[in-house]
Design a protein around this motif. Sequence first.
Motif, mmCIF file in Angstrom:
data_model
loop_
_atom_site.group_PDB
_atom_site.id
_atom_site.type_symbol
_atom_site.label_atom_id
_atom_site.label_comp_id
_atom_site.label_asym_id
_atom_site.label_seq_id
_atom_site.Cartn_x
_atom_site.Cartn_y
_atom_site.Cartn_z
ATOM 1 N N GLN A 1 30.026 50.229 39.772
ATOM 2 C CA GLN A 1 29.958 51.598 39.268
ATOM 3 C C GLN A 1 30.159 51.568 37.763
ATOM 4 O O GLN A 1 31.141 51.015 37.269
ATOM 5 C CB GLN A 1 31.034 52.471 39.912
ATOM 6 C CG GLN A 1 30.956 53.941 39.514
ATOM 7 C CD GLN A 1 32.069 54.765 40.149
ATOM 8 O OE1 GLN A 1 33.223 54.669 39.750
ATOM 9 N NE2 GLN A 1 31.723 55.561 41.153
ATOM 10 N N GLU A 2 29.225 52.160 37.029
ATOM 11 C CA GLU A 2 29.287 52.207 35.564
ATOM 12 C C GLU A 2 29.826 53.567 35.126
ATOM 13 O O GLU A 2 29.477 54.596 35.704
ATOM 14 C CB GLU A 2 27.899 52.003 34.962
ATOM 15 C CG GLU A 2 27.232 50.701 35.378
ATOM 16 C CD GLU A 2 25.762 50.655 34.990
ATOM 17 O OE1 GLU A 2 25.252 49.552 34.723
ATOM 18 O OE2 GLU A 2 25.116 51.737 34.974
ATOM 19 N N ARG A 3 30.638 53.535 34.074
ATOM 20 C CA ARG A 3 31.162 54.793 33.533
ATOM 21 C C ARG A 3 31.174 54.730 32.007
ATOM 22 O O ARG A 3 31.561 53.719 31.420
ATOM 23 C CB ARG A 3 32.581 55.059 34.046
ATOM 24 C CG ARG A 3 32.639 55.386 35.534
ATOM 25 C CD ARG A 3 33.968 55.969 35.925
ATOM 26 N NE ARG A 3 33.971 56.450 37.302
ATOM 27 C CZ ARG A 3 34.935 57.149 37.860
ATOM 28 N NH1 ARG A 3 36.018 57.462 37.149
ATOM 29 N NH2 ARG A 3 34.871 57.543 39.110
ATOM 30 N N GLN A 4 30.758 55.812 31.405
ATOM 31 C CA GLN A 4 30.849 56.029 29.955
ATOM 32 C C GLN A 4 30.169 54.925 29.147
ATOM 33 O O GLN A 4 30.619 54.583 28.048
ATOM 34 C CB GLN A 4 32.320 56.135 29.527
ATOM 35 C CG GLN A 4 33.140 57.157 30.267
ATOM 36 C CD GLN A 4 32.699 58.591 29.992
ATOM 37 O OE1 GLN A 4 32.024 58.860 29.004
ATOM 38 N NE2 GLN A 4 33.088 59.512 30.852
ATOM 39 N N LEU A 5 29.075 54.377 29.662
ATOM 40 C CA LEU A 5 28.402 53.319 28.914
ATOM 41 C C LEU A 5 27.567 53.920 27.791
ATOM 42 O O LEU A 5 26.844 54.906 27.994
ATOM 43 C CB LEU A 5 27.501 52.500 29.833
ATOM 44 C CG LEU A 5 28.188 51.696 30.929
ATOM 45 C CD1 LEU A 5 27.164 50.858 31.683
ATOM 46 C CD2 LEU A 5 29.278 50.810 30.364
ATOM 47 N N PRO A 6 27.624 53.342 26.588
ATOM 48 C CA PRO A 6 26.756 53.820 25.508
ATOM 49 C C PRO A 6 25.291 53.573 25.854
ATOM 50 O O PRO A 6 24.965 52.732 26.708
ATOM 51 C CB PRO A 6 27.182 52.968 24.301
ATOM 52 C CG PRO A 6 28.495 52.374 24.667
ATOM 53 C CD PRO A 6 28.500 52.249 26.159
ATOM 54 N N ALA A 7 24.426 54.285 25.187
ATOM 55 C CA ALA A 7 22.989 54.088 25.403
ATOM 56 C C ALA A 7 22.630 52.623 25.153
ATOM 57 O O ALA A 7 23.089 52.006 24.193
ATOM 58 C CB ALA A 7 22.188 54.988 24.460
ATOM 59 N N GLY A 8 21.836 52.072 26.053
ATOM 60 C CA GLY A 8 21.411 50.686 25.894
ATOM 61 C C GLY A 8 22.359 49.671 26.483
ATOM 62 O O GLY A 8 22.131 48.460 26.346
ATOM 63 N N TYR B 1 33.229 49.026 37.214
ATOM 64 C CA TYR B 1 34.036 48.658 38.371
ATOM 65 C C TYR B 1 33.145 47.897 39.351
ATOM 66 O O TYR B 1 32.001 48.302 39.602
ATOM 67 C CB TYR B 1 34.604 49.907 39.053
ATOM 68 C CG TYR B 1 35.439 50.759 38.138
ATOM 69 C CD1 TYR B 1 36.794 50.509 37.973
ATOM 70 C CD2 TYR B 1 34.868 51.811 37.421
ATOM 71 C CE1 TYR B 1 37.569 51.282 37.122
ATOM 72 C CE2 TYR B 1 35.635 52.589 36.562
ATOM 73 C CZ TYR B 1 36.982 52.323 36.420
ATOM 74 O OH TYR B 1 37.738 53.091 35.567
ATOM 75 N N THR B 2 33.643 46.806 39.881
ATOM 76 C CA THR B 2 32.862 46.022 40.827
ATOM 77 C C THR B 2 33.646 45.829 42.115
ATOM 78 O O THR B 2 34.880 45.883 42.128
ATOM 79 C CB THR B 2 32.481 44.646 40.247
ATOM 80 O OG1 THR B 2 33.672 43.866 40.031
ATOM 81 C CG2 THR B 2 31.733 44.802 38.935
ATOM 82 N N ALA B 3 32.929 45.594 43.205
ATOM 83 C CA ALA B 3 33.551 45.401 44.509
ATOM 84 C C ALA B 3 32.580 44.647 45.401
ATOM 85 O O ALA B 3 31.355 44.711 45.216
ATOM 86 C CB ALA B 3 33.926 46.744 45.142
ATOM 87 N N PRO B 4 33.102 43.926 46.393
ATOM 88 C CA PRO B 4 32.212 43.216 47.314
ATOM 89 C C PRO B 4 31.607 44.151 48.349
ATOM 90 O O PRO B 4 32.168 45.204 48.665
ATOM 91 C CB PRO B 4 33.152 42.207 47.981
ATOM 92 C CG PRO B 4 34.481 42.892 47.972
ATOM 93 C CD PRO B 4 34.518 43.689 46.687
ATOM 94 N N ALA B 5 30.476 43.747 48.890
ATOM 95 C CA ALA B 5 29.930 44.414 50.065
ATOM 96 C C ALA B 5 30.453 43.745 51.330
ATOM 97 O O ALA B 5 30.558 44.370 52.382
ATOM 98 C CB ALA B 5 28.410 44.388 50.046
ATOM 99 N N GLU B 6 30.791 42.440 51.213
ATOM 100 C CA GLU B 6 31.391 41.693 52.304
ATOM 101 C C GLU B 6 32.387 40.698 51.722
ATOM 102 O O GLU B 6 32.225 40.230 50.593
ATOM 103 C CB GLU B 6 30.326 40.981 53.134
ATOM 104 C CG GLU B 6 29.377 40.120 52.321
ATOM 105 C CD GLU B 6 28.278 39.509 53.161
ATOM 106 O OE1 GLU B 6 28.546 39.147 54.324
ATOM 107 O OE2 GLU B 6 27.151 39.388 52.651
ATOM 108 N N PHE B 7 33.424 40.369 52.486
ATOM 109 C CA PHE B 7 34.479 39.503 51.973
ATOM 110 C C PHE B 7 35.168 38.803 53.136
ATOM 111 O O PHE B 7 34.952 39.128 54.315
ATOM 112 C CB PHE B 7 35.508 40.322 51.180
ATOM 113 C CG PHE B 7 36.219 41.355 52.013
ATOM 114 C CD1 PHE B 7 37.412 41.048 52.668
ATOM 115 C CD2 PHE B 7 35.692 42.631 52.170
ATOM 116 C CE1 PHE B 7 38.062 41.986 53.448
ATOM 117 C CE2 PHE B 7 36.339 43.575 52.955
ATOM 118 C CZ PHE B 7 37.528 43.251 53.596
ATOM 119 N N GLU B 8 36.022 37.845 52.788
ATOM 120 C CA GLU B 8 36.817 37.145 53.789
ATOM 121 C C GLU B 8 38.124 36.709 53.148
ATOM 122 O O GLU B 8 38.116 36.103 52.072
ATOM 123 C CB GLU B 8 36.071 35.937 54.335
ATOM 124 C CG GLU B 8 36.811 35.201 55.434
ATOM 125 C CD GLU B 8 36.004 34.035 55.974
ATOM 126 O OE1 GLU B 8 36.506 32.896 55.919
ATOM 127 O OE2 GLU B 8 34.855 34.276 56.434
#
Length: 648
Positions: free
Chosen positions: A190-197, A238-245
């Motif tokens: 999920q991206e937040r408040q990223l400047p253009a480009g 923010y990053t997160a897995p789709a699957e994990f162990e």
Amino acid sequence: MRLLLSGFTLTLALAGPLAATGGTAPKYAVADLAPALRENAHAVVRYQEETLLVKSVGRTVETTRRAVTILDEAGRRWAAELVYYSQLNSVSYFRGAVYDATGRQLRQLRSQDIQDISLSDGFSLASDGRGRVADLSQPTYPYTVEFEYEVVSDNPLFYSTWRPQPVEQLSVEQASFRVLMPTGMALRYQERQLPAGTAQARRTQGSQDVYEWQVRNLPAREQEPDGPAVGELTPSVYTAPAEFEVQGHAGRLSSWADLSRWTYELNAGRAELPPALVAGMQALVQGEPDERARIRKVYQYLQANTRYISVQLGLGGWQTFPASAVAANGYGDCKALTNYCQALLGAAGIKAHAALVRAGTDEQDIRTDFPSSQFNHVVLCVPLTQPARPDTVWLECTSQTDPFGYMGSFTGNRHALLLLPEGGHLVPTPRYGAAENRRERHADVFLDASGNATATLRTLRTGLEYDGVAGLPGLELSEQKKRVGNQLALPNFTLHKVAFQALPPGAPVPGLTETLALTLPGLAPPSGKRVFLTPNLLSRLPTLATSGGERQSEVRLDHAFTQLDTVQLHLPASLRPEQLPAPVQLKTPFGTYSSQLSTLPDGTLRYIRRLEMPRRRFAATEYPAYLEFRRKVAAADKAQLVLLKTDA
């Protein structure tokens, strides 16, 4: 779990591997900094590179390189670095160096410079954490520090969060973030408040999918009054897995239900109690018709017979001790005590659910639109079945003193994730608004002809206003006086008496009445024939500082409260009011306020003040109106009463 401790972070980087001491070319010369990056900055991130390498569903490697130029004493915290580790996270290496203003290397980080510390916070869900801390601060500014380290994790529930500009008065020259995923394994972000480009660039590199973000030349920002934290307004990913162990326990994380189901299954089958204890719980609630009263009895048993101890190691950060172990030992961590209380209630015929929550008095709510592991604590949710309308009791199971059903500022006013076999969902914890968060004060002030006074203050605090004083009754009298005295905004006083009385257990929210007896020498010293006195002794709302520029962020009023003050001024015969302040009435979207001074038949003057503030957000364009409301309240709070000497 990613930790932020003061100015130390796990997301730091530097400009390439550290060079050996001696004969190295200068780097990070302060003269090379663009003037715009020094403006309003205490420190400048010269170079930051963070890489998350996902090797499999069960292992990740985080590499951090960062260099920061520290411009003055206020930026000194960036000279220190903390690297988190635990049974599931190991530090491969930790290096550092420091440079003077010209870029000449002063020295490198040595092993004896690194301290090993515990990071136990006394409540966390998944924390057996320790940290390695290094401090490269110098006596002369400016200078530059650089750190490089690598952390291998077997707990891939937690992927990296990239926040290159997390706080105010920190500028960024350049920063980058890369995530390397095995081809075919999905990355959630999920991206937040990223400047253009700055949107992520994605490419395939051999057997890996590479995601990358970069920013350059971010000027320092300043925290605006009653605004969001700067870290919410600056770039983040923010990053997160789709699957994990985790240690052989596999799961998915595409929804809140996924995380709930995995956590529930990890802890299933651990609620068995000794038969004698089951019989004891049944006897404890027998004959009690009120469901809430039955829950209270079980909770009181828990508080009287258990204590908190942190025993969270490896997978134990997520998996509870069996309830039978807590019954035998009388202690457990937050998971174990919650599981134990759930089992006790079950024995008493009451169904309850554990719930994950992000706890902390100053913690923000989780990002509800990005399912991921954002929690550090577990509490118990007990839905009631008897009321005509649905209701819920929430229990903090780690405390021996918390009032029944009260979450307070630690876990209230936020979202929690119910742990259910079919997969749970987010639910709100109890909300405490202006009606619950009250401070009601009654003062009797007896003034003499010389302007000295004695006073009795009785103050009731409830809800979140109670949180700050809840622990006072348990302290020694000398410590009570010290803490209470530090909170009294009076120029000169002597505190003679301190006493406390709690509200009865059946109150809607907990509360504490504080009674004080004081002498106030020189409260209203005469000036010629007149005496000037501000009747609002202790509840003055300060004005807000105004900045020269245009407001950038929204207005956030995060703490709703009600203040009600009654001050009765008992005057000597030689003083009479010459002029009373005009009454004030304000009603705005930002709050309501009233104050009035009147004369009672016996000559006593009565001052009544009421201020109610909501929990609400407003657009930046409404800030001038909010400032005006605060200005008017502050002016009314400082209004003076003029008394005339009749014997002069």
